[in-house]
Design an enzyme around this catalytic site. Structure first.
Site: not given
Lengths: 381, 381, 381, 381
Positions: A182-183
């Site tokens: 996930g960013c």
């Protein structure tokens, strides 16, 4: 003949930090064929944007769901693949026969498709841009997601230095099932891991506040994502600990330190920009801990890392410096008055936070130079 | 051995419109050495950003004026050249000994430096990003600029099709003094030239209104360019015909049509974006002129042009589709109710409007494939 | 007793241009009761925002459609009415019994509701923020809208000076059915009418290009209105003459000049701001027409108008100067080189373009001082 | 005759929290005369914007420094005072003879001018928008500012509830020297004070990360404040504890709790908006502390406060909801997984953070109803 290897038009720097032992690009006669699913969304679109500049990959199939039947130019007019493919349906029929498949799908779907593809070809590389396969613990998963745990794939964060001294990169070389991180998790994990490994922060009182850009919220049309709603406003969300990137960060910190017990408060704030994450992390430190200590720990873990820059004392990153690039920039300081450290990392949520990370792991998995198709030069102003 | 030539990671398309007969890149053993002056401004910075991804050029010297002595990373942290040069003074001493020199200087300075460099090396290629050498007529110059005409260099707009059927590109192959066009002039000239050549517009009643981004106004700190002043506001400037890009456009239209007498109203409007020009051009048309006529004329002139896209009927460009790319996209329509045509072109003022255009012309001048280091893929969202 | 009348906290200027002969506010014992329909949209919301500061009106009912049942604070948290009403259903039942009803409804619905209300109370004032009742000609309507003409109500543009020398204001005093003008139509009509009345522009070759803010596109969630899609981009729409504000403008110009035959090219361009319209109008002029001529004509028509400012020679408006205010600012210039005039007007699409215009007309209709609840001070930066 | 008092067009709510015992506005025959210094900056400009809508004050003099001699319309075209004054020089000569003087000056100048004015008129009310007179401790001052302590004036934060149970408001009634608080200090202090008074947070491990708008950085032309630099980027500054609002916050927390020892990490982040501060505060909490506990403490202190809204459980503020309004909105939650509380407040830095706060204190000092000229309705979208 000595071949110059050019990626995205940029010569790899000497001292390139990618330890993979890939054969020089120019001598590859077969370009891997890739299928990208989710072309009409931002993650899939960004994957195609980067692939358009990747000399070692052939984009063979572009698939979507509700946009199937449209031309790529209708959903992503900014991308030039050299041809304007019609978006195919997302099915095993259209996705078979590729060397690699990148999936940007809603929750719960990637595992099924991957299994079907692998049944036909055990060697196919599948990368999941979604969250389904990031967590190791089914309990963590059910804690944060209202669905069944899909399983655990190889986590796509090459630079993560683990407690046993190996780097996550080693697990990605030759991997065949990759969960792209996930960013937000990337921005926070990479910023904090070295400091926690060095025992410099109070691991039970970590806090991250993240101004983030709107592309991270996706391309589905929702009122709060409208320009008129977003413009001129800073809007917090998922306040109070429910953000799904938290268990992912904690898992990374556990693997990096070999210890349990980290606790993280996490507050993302949507601000009027389309790309970017600025992870502003704070934590109490011991009396004797200095800024130099923090930077030394970061440097120790990342000095050889091509895509991570540890900034000098007194310098802190802005997200504009990394827009469109596959870089992560980190600054840190100890504030003696408050007895807390502030560690700030900046990345582009769509590049280093999603599609760039995917390509980095894909390169490792397929035995290409890790930085192929990826740049450290951003678009600014 | 057959070499694949990859520029900015993107394979040149078959049917590439660059007619230059350059030797394949991979067989070049000497990479031209370039000096870039004005690194701390947006035009110079963008030139470096593109050069960072240009496989055929070595950035040997980066110079500035007031920023001399600083490291490039201090003024342009987003650019990765592989090394962090100290900005040199701008002088003949620092600029001699290069194959090419790109100048982004205030008015009146480029001619002097070029003359000094040429005196020492008649073969040095000098590109002027400024306006000094764009106009052919000294009268035009003094009409719009309050200074002496510096002279006329080869105009850097390869795609411009001239009245005699040749293309400006031909003059750029092997050129040694190149005047890079103004960004607004590029957007308007390329949009209108084919239509005026085909006699489809009332050439005496041309009007252009251009929403433009703030990077075109430069990096000097002025109040009206502050974020707080610009945010949430559309601000017209140079209203009433005084904009310096007007004589440049008219010169291009004269050269394209072989005729005189074009008249152009020109109104740029600063809007809250950092990059982009949307040239919205209108002009009366004859009763029988149709949208298809306009598009046919545009297609006739640009069908083979790699960096220009003529959009289908009913489709019009947005600047976001071209941000960071060296493309120009054009749409057109006749409105029968008003009896006017609307022709809209979009480009990135720093790329196709400035530094990309410079590189395109530099490639031609140095005998490299025209599209080397230049992409048609933009950064979006 | 002489009462100071304070509107939005600002004393009306001496020399106030509102010629209505309303009784002083302070002597009114009954505050008119108003119902506002469409509270969850931008037009309805802006109407409430202004009414929150209108001392002479009581907001008695706030209605919506799909948002019925929610509290106002859920859909418009920025508005303080002093109480947090539950949004009522939109029906004759909820809307009867008010002195005035403001309708922000989808096409085709306002006429029906108004007829039902009027059957019960012939004196109720109904204002339509939508387009249904703006056009006089059923032919015009069917030309641009794909539905049946709903009829013609009194046009809500007080400042429009008509060919017979009267002002539209006169028709609004005591009116009971008011069609609030379109925002773009207001910006273009008021800018051009005085110049066409004075015969200064070529009426058959009018062109308007309008950078506009996103709130004008409404609050419905559509992909192209997302922040990530809009940010950093200028996007034209309705290119080629199909915009629905065109027949409205032409109708105004006919009424202002007493002549037929005006032709208008019209191109709106969405730019990254939430409020604002900058109407950049161009038209050929005769050889002898000067900037002073244009300004004199504008001054002649608007000198007494409280909400319209004609700027001095050389000064042009920005939309940021009028954000949140009920003002229209106009600048003009003749460019002798091109033989064209450029006339630029700026307004806030939600205020002078919609809700402010509505309140201005409502004040006239109810016999209140025209400027009650309306300010000329904008929010900047 | 009973007069309705309308401020900014909005009737004061019943249950108005302003305990001042001012005479009803309408019966005041003499309107206090005010001078505003610093008209060409954002703080001075915003003061004038609010005063334009203040029925009880006459703006008699507008002064500036380098802009002296210009008309107000040249530096602040968005403000309508009813007349367009020429900006006077800033001197005792121009500032004497007013009931109140608002100073927005560079450091070190306000004390001098105030002393001179007071020597002539002991009753003149002087408000300092700058930092010079906010701190009580000369040591605190020299710790953070590189200049001599100017002294301590009455702190302009009416809602601050002090350890002895009185409210700061009491000290402002009739005050004659008021130090208007810093914008960030307001957002953080008001959010944290009730929770620290109630002992709910670990006072030694407070952290605040604040996305902030660019107007807070002022109107001086500096490169990093340019639109092109700011757009699309989140940029932290003053990282590591050096921000000047920290001692101010700590002073407020000491006065609110009667205790020492609070420690605060403080990181502001410039984001692409012109107005707004979102103070995201975190701190560890005891095991048994709940969200309801936090909200109860906030409600206890602020339930009667007209300009502060404590949001219900699960609701958090955005800065867009308060743009242009004099409100502060607060949300809070305990995250049991991390053992930390997150408290978020939003305000408009120019209104509740600067000029609105000034007017609020000025009203108290002059005996006017506290909310005169101030609204709780914001401008959105």
């Amino acid at each position: 003949m000595q071949l110059d290897v050019y990626t995205s038009g940029m010569a790899l720097n000497s001292g390139d930090a990618s330890p993979s032992t890939a054969a020089p690009l120019g001598e590859t006669t077969h370009r891997p064929r890739i299928a990208v699913v989710g072309a009409s969304g931002y993650a899939g679109g960004e994957t195609l944007r980067l692939l358009a500049g990747h000399p070692g990959i052939e984009v063979a199939t572009v698939a979507a769901h509700s946009s199937a039947g449209k031309h790529l130019s209708e959903v992503a007019p900014h991308i030039d693949l050299g041809h304007d493919p019609v978006l195919a349906e997302t099915s095993v029929d259209t996705l078979r026969g590729h060397d690699a498949v990148v999936l940007a799908l809603p929750h719960g779907q990637s595992g099924q498709i991957a299994a079907a593809l692998r049944a036909e070809d055990p060697e196919v590389l599948v990368l999941d841009l979604g969250a389904d396969h990031r967590l190791e613990s089914a309990e963590d998963w059910s804690d944060y997601y209202s669905s069944e745990h899909s399983g655990t794939w190889t986590y796509g964060m090459p630079e993560l230095l683990l407690a046993d001294g190996t780097r996550q990169r080693d697990q990605l070389v030759g991997a065949r099932e990759i969960a792209v991180p996930g960013c937000n998790a990337t921005a926070v994990s990479l910023a904090l891991a070295p400091l926690l490994r060095a025992g410099l922060l109070d691991a039970e009182r970590l806090s991250a506040v993240l101004p983030v850009g709107y592309s991270g919220a996706g391309r589905a049309a929702k009122q709060h994502l409208l320009f008129s709603e977003a413009s001129g406003s800073a809007s917090p969300y998922a306040v109070g600990g429910s953000h799904r990137h938290v268990p992912e960060v904690l898992q990374n910190l556990r693997r990096a330190t070999g210890r349990d017990g980290q606790r993280l408060a996490f507050t993302p704030v949507l601000v009027p920009m389309s790309r970017g994450i600025l992870a502003v992390c704070t934590a109490p430190v011991d009396e004797g801990t200095s800024t130099a200590d923090l930077l030394a720990a970061l440097q120790a873990d990342y000095a050889e890392e091509h895509f991570i820059t540890v900034l000098p004392e007194g310098v802190f990153p802005s997200t504009g410096e990394v827009a469109g690039a596959n870089t992560l920039r980190i600054g840190a300081a100890v504030d003696h008055r408050s007895g807390q450290a502030t560690v700030i990392s900046a990345l582009d949520n769509l590049v280093k936070g999603t599609a760039g990370a995917a390509l980095q792991s894909l390169n490792l998995a397929l035995g290409l130079p890790e930085a192929t198709g990826l740049t450290r030069t951003a678009l600014a102003p």
